[in-house]
Each structure stands twice: as structure tokens, then as C-alpha cells.
Write an enzyme that holds these catalytic residues in place. Structure first.
Site, mmCIF file in Angstrom:
data_model
loop_
_atom_site.group_PDB
_atom_site.id
_atom_site.type_symbol
_atom_site.label_atom_id
_atom_site.label_comp_id
_atom_site.label_asym_id
_atom_site.label_seq_id
_atom_site.Cartn_x
_atom_site.Cartn_y
_atom_site.Cartn_z
ATOM 1 N N ASN A 19 0.830 -1.211 0.000
ATOM 2 C CA ASN A 19 0.000 0.000 0.000
ATOM 3 C C ASN A 19 0.862 1.257 0.000
ATOM 4 O O ASN A 19 0.541 2.223 -0.689
ATOM 5 C CB ASN A 19 -0.964 -0.013 1.193
ATOM 6 C CG ASN A 19 -2.162 -0.900 0.936
ATOM 7 O OD1 ASN A 19 -3.041 -0.563 0.155
ATOM 8 N ND2 ASN A 19 -2.171 -2.062 1.573
ATOM 9 N N VAL A 90 -2.285 -2.281 17.846
ATOM 10 C CA VAL A 90 -3.518 -1.623 18.248
ATOM 11 C C VAL A 90 -3.124 -0.359 18.998
ATOM 12 O O VAL A 90 -2.347 -0.411 19.957
ATOM 13 C CB VAL A 90 -4.364 -2.546 19.152
ATOM 14 C CG1 VAL A 90 -5.610 -1.822 19.634
ATOM 15 C CG2 VAL A 90 -4.739 -3.811 18.380
ATOM 16 N N ASN A 105 -7.538 3.752 8.002
ATOM 17 C CA ASN A 105 -6.960 2.408 7.950
ATOM 18 C C ASN A 105 -7.531 1.687 6.742
ATOM 19 O O ASN A 105 -8.646 1.979 6.306
ATOM 20 C CB ASN A 105 -7.311 1.630 9.215
ATOM 21 C CG ASN A 105 -6.677 0.245 9.242
ATOM 22 O OD1 ASN A 105 -5.502 0.091 8.884
ATOM 23 N ND2 ASN A 105 -7.431 -0.762 9.634
ATOM 24 N N HIS A 107 -8.458 -2.226 5.551
ATOM 25 C CA HIS A 107 -8.640 -3.565 6.117
ATOM 26 C C HIS A 107 -9.040 -4.519 4.986
ATOM 27 O O HIS A 107 -9.885 -4.164 4.157
ATOM 28 C CB HIS A 107 -9.730 -3.519 7.195
ATOM 29 C CG HIS A 107 -9.947 -4.839 7.852
ATOM 30 N ND1 HIS A 107 -9.083 -5.337 8.806
ATOM 31 C CD2 HIS A 107 -10.891 -5.782 7.660
ATOM 32 C CE1 HIS A 107 -9.512 -6.534 9.183
ATOM 33 N NE2 HIS A 107 -10.600 -6.826 8.505
ATOM 34 N N ASP A 143 -11.061 -2.140 13.882
ATOM 35 C CA ASP A 143 -11.682 -2.387 12.562
ATOM 36 C C ASP A 143 -13.174 -2.057 12.553
ATOM 37 O O ASP A 143 -13.954 -2.709 11.841
ATOM 38 C CB ASP A 143 -11.486 -3.860 12.125
ATOM 39 C CG ASP A 143 -10.017 -4.233 12.012
ATOM 40 O OD1 ASP A 143 -9.198 -3.346 11.718
ATOM 41 O OD2 ASP A 143 -9.701 -5.418 12.224
ATOM 42 N N GLU A 172 -6.876 -3.121 -3.031
ATOM 43 C CA GLU A 172 -6.399 -2.165 -2.015
ATOM 44 C C GLU A 172 -5.534 -1.085 -2.649
ATOM 45 O O GLU A 172 -5.646 0.090 -2.327
ATOM 46 C CB GLU A 172 -5.567 -2.878 -0.949
ATOM 47 C CG GLU A 172 -6.367 -3.780 -0.049
ATOM 48 C CD GLU A 172 -5.530 -4.313 1.106
ATOM 49 O OE1 GLU A 172 -4.365 -3.903 1.268
ATOM 50 O OE2 GLU A 172 -6.058 -5.152 1.853
HETATM 51 C C1 GRF Z 1 -3.146 -5.161 3.784
HETATM 52 O O1 GRF Z 1 -3.851 -6.301 3.424
HETATM 53 C C2 GRF Z 1 -4.005 -4.267 4.628
HETATM 54 O O2 GRF Z 1 -5.359 -4.319 4.284
HETATM 55 C C3 GRF Z 1 -3.806 -4.818 6.011
HETATM 56 O O3 GRF Z 1 -2.446 -5.185 6.034
HETATM 57 C C4 GRF Z 1 -1.995 -5.491 4.729
HETATM 58 C C5 GRF Z 1 -0.781 -4.647 4.456
HETATM 59 O O4 GRF Z 1 -0.171 -4.988 3.233
HETATM 60 N N1 GRF Z 1 -4.193 -3.866 7.010
HETATM 61 P P1 GRF Z 1 1.025 -4.113 2.687
HETATM 62 O O5 GRF Z 1 2.122 -4.091 3.752
HETATM 63 O O6 GRF Z 1 0.511 -2.732 2.404
HETATM 64 O O7 GRF Z 1 1.480 -4.812 1.435
#
Ligand code: GRF
Length: 191
Positions: A19, A90, A105, A107, A143, A172
């Protein structure tokens, strides 16, 4: 993106950094990367020449002290928006409360379905036909903060956990940078 008024963005990471890479590839200005361990995401940030720090919980007596250290770093960098991107900690109610409406965030499920971990495995076990990811505001309950936007992906007949995880990860990486951009531009707000 261009807005001199936009808040400065920090991205919190613990893992791969998919991400984070997507946020950077989208051209968003990342003012700070915070990691709770020297994770691949943190190394990628350093390699990209971004300000990046590791704040390790083990260095602090308790969660309140860890959260206070995070708050200090955020203030020092003049951060106005935090995007949690695979940050595996958390955060306590005090920090979360102070950042209400300024902390997002992502998820890997269609919340409120499958809060917590192993979301892809649980979706497959349930025979779900739809799965996906959710960007939400962070609140004290894990979440469970108000949903900003979701992206739906199909669950295919022969999917295994890894295939489904890859499909959700692609979703994502399309969704999160766009939502963060809207937040930076003041186009979404928590009421
Ligand atoms: C993602 O699946 C996100 O939704 C979750 O943790 C993962 C992080 O993946 N919270 P990355 O490190 O961004 O590849």
C-alpha cells in the site's frame, strides 16, 4: 496532487509495504513513514529517500508510552493525516481519540464482515461469493470505525487463500491512494 493547504501525510507500516508503494506511485506526498519494526516497507521508504523512523514497542514500558512516542513523532513532523497501511499494532484510545477524523486504515475485508486477522481464509471457509477491502476512519474499537469506501472483488470457484489475497491486495492498491488523496484535499470528513 497539488494543494498547499493539504495536511502532511504519515503512513504507518509493519510489513511488505504494498500500500505504501501504491501511495507513492499515485504521487501523494508522504512526509513521514513510521514502522514498529525494520520491516520491508520501512526499508522501501528509506530507499525512496523518505523520512522514515522505527518506533519499537519493546523500547517502551507500556502501550501508553509507545503511543506517546508516536504522538511526539507526528507532532515533530507536523503531520495532519495518518494512513495506517498494514500497521500491526492496536493504538490506544487516547491517541486514536486525538486523531479522530485524521487517521485512516485499510482492512482486507468488506467490513463489518471479518474484523481482525486471516480475513481471506475466513471468507473462503464461509463460502463467501464477494470479498474485498475497506477504508475506514480509525476509532478505539478495532476495525469498526466509520467506513469511507469499499472495493468488492469476486471469490472465484477455485480460489485458494493466496489467490484471493492477491486479488484483494490489487483492489487495495487502487482504492487506498484515491481515498487518501480525497482526504488530503478535504473532500471527505468524519462527522
Ligand atoms: C493489507 O492487506 C491491509 O489491508 C492490512 O495489512 C496489509 C498490508 O499490506 N491492514 P502491505 O504491507 O501494504 O502490502
Amino acid at each position: 496532487m497539488s494543494s498547499s493547504e493539504a495536511p502532511r501525510l504519515a503512513v504507518f507500516v509493519s510489513g511488505r509495504g504494498g500500500n505504501l508503494r501504491a501511495i507513492l506511485a499515485h504521487g501523494l506526498p508522504v512526509a513521514l513513514v513510521v514502522a514498529d519494526r525494520p520491516a520491508p516497507a520501512w526499508r522501501a521508504a528509506r530507499a525512496a529517500g523518505l523520512p522514515a523512523c522505527v518506533v519499537e514497542p519493546a523500547a517502551f514500558g507500556d502501550r501508553a508510552a509507545f503511543d506517546a512516542a508516536l504522538a511526539t513523532v507526528l507532532a515533530a513532523y507536523g503531520i495532519g493525516l495518518v494512513a495506517l497501511a498494514g500497521f500491526m499494532r492496536v493504538l490506544g484510545p487516547e491517541l486514536v481519540g486525538a486523531w479522530r477524523g485524521r487517521m485512516l486504515n485499510i482492512h482486507p475485508s468488506l467490513l463489518p464482515a471479518y474484523r481482525g486477522l486471516r480475513t481471506h481464509r475466513r471468507a473462503l471457509a464461509d463460502g463467501a461469493r464477494r470479498h474485498g477491502c475497506t477504508v475506514h476512519w480509525v476509532t478505539a474499537q478495532l476495525d469498526a470505525g466509520p467506513v469511507v469506501q469499499q472495493s468488492v472483488v469476486p471469490v472465484l470457484e477455485d480460489d485458494d487463500e493466496a489467490q484471493l489475497a492477491r486479488r484483494v491486495a490489487r483492489a487495495e492498491r487502487r482504492l487506498y491512494p484515491r481515498v487518501i488523496e480525497r482526504a488530503l484535499l478535504g473532500k471527505i470528513a468524519l462527522r
